[in-house]
Design a protein around this motif. Structure first.
Motif: not given
Length: 172
Positions: A48-56, A154-155
Motif C-alpha cells: 500500500t502506498s506510504g508503507m513497506t510490508r515485509v513477510e516473515a 498478505a491480503i
C-alpha cells in the motif's frame, strides 16, 4: 508403549529415524521449528502506498498453511493509502514509533473518522474488511509494527477512501 501403526485415516503414531513416536498425520516439515532471520524477510508482498510490508512467516518462507506474519514500516511524516485486508483478521503490535490507525466509525448517527494513537507495546485488532490507513505523524522517526493475519497470504485491497461502499466487500 508399542508402536501403533497409522490406519487409513492417518491416526496412530509412527517412529521417526531418531526413534521418537509422533502422530502419523504430521509430516516431517511440520515437526520442527523454523527460524527466519531479518535477512530472510521477503519484500515482494502486497503493498500500500506510504508503507513497506515485509513477510516473515508464510507459506513461502516456512510452509505455513493458515498464518501470515511480517513487519510494516511507515516512514516519518507519512500517511499510507486507504486499504483493507479482505476476510482476514489482523493483529498489530507496535514495535517503535507512534503510528495512528484511522478508520471510519459508522456506528453513530453520522459516520466519523476516528484515529487511534499508539505507542510501543500497544496492540491493535483490525476485523475483516474494515477500511483503514496508518499514519506516522513523527517528522523524524519511522514507525515499525509487527502484523499477524489469519490468512496465509498478505491480503491487501487498496481503496480510494475509507468509505465502505468502495471496499468491494462480500458477505462474511
Amino acid at each position: 508403549m508399542p508402536v501403533q501403526p497409522a490406519d487409513a485415516a492417518g491416526e496412530g503414531f509412527v517412529r521417526t529415524r531418531s526413534g521418537v513416536l509422533v502422530p502419523a498425520g504430521i509430516d516431517p516439515f511440520h515437526r520442527t521449528l523454523h527460524h527466519v532471520a531479518p535477512s530472510g524477510l521477503i519484500g515482494q508482498t502486497s503493498q500500500t502506498s506510504g508503507m513497506t510490508r515485509v513477510e516473515a512467516i508464510s507459506g513461502k518462507t516456512v510452509g505455513a498453511g493458515n498464518l501470515w506474519m511480517g513487519q510494516t514500516h511507515v516512514a516519518a511524516s507519512t500517511t499510507s493509502g486507504n486499504h483493507h485486508h479482505g476476510a482476514s483478521e489482523t493483529a498489530i503490535y507496535v514495535v517503535s514509533g507512534h503510528p495512528a490507525f484511522v478508520f471510519l466509525d459508522v456506528e453513530g448517527d453520522e459516520p466519523v473518522e476516528r484515529r487511534i494513537q499508539t505507542s510501543p507495546g500497544d496492540y491493535i485488532f483490525v476485523p475483516p474488511y474494515i477500511p483503514h490507513r496508518e499514519e506516522n505523524p513523527d517528522p523524524e522517526t519511522e514507525a515499525v509494527v509487527v502484523i499477524a493475519r489469519t490468512t496465509q497470504e498478505a491480503i491487501v485491497v487498496n481503496l480510494d477512501g475509507l468509505d465502505w461502499s468502495t471496499a468491494g466487500i462480500r458477505s462474511i
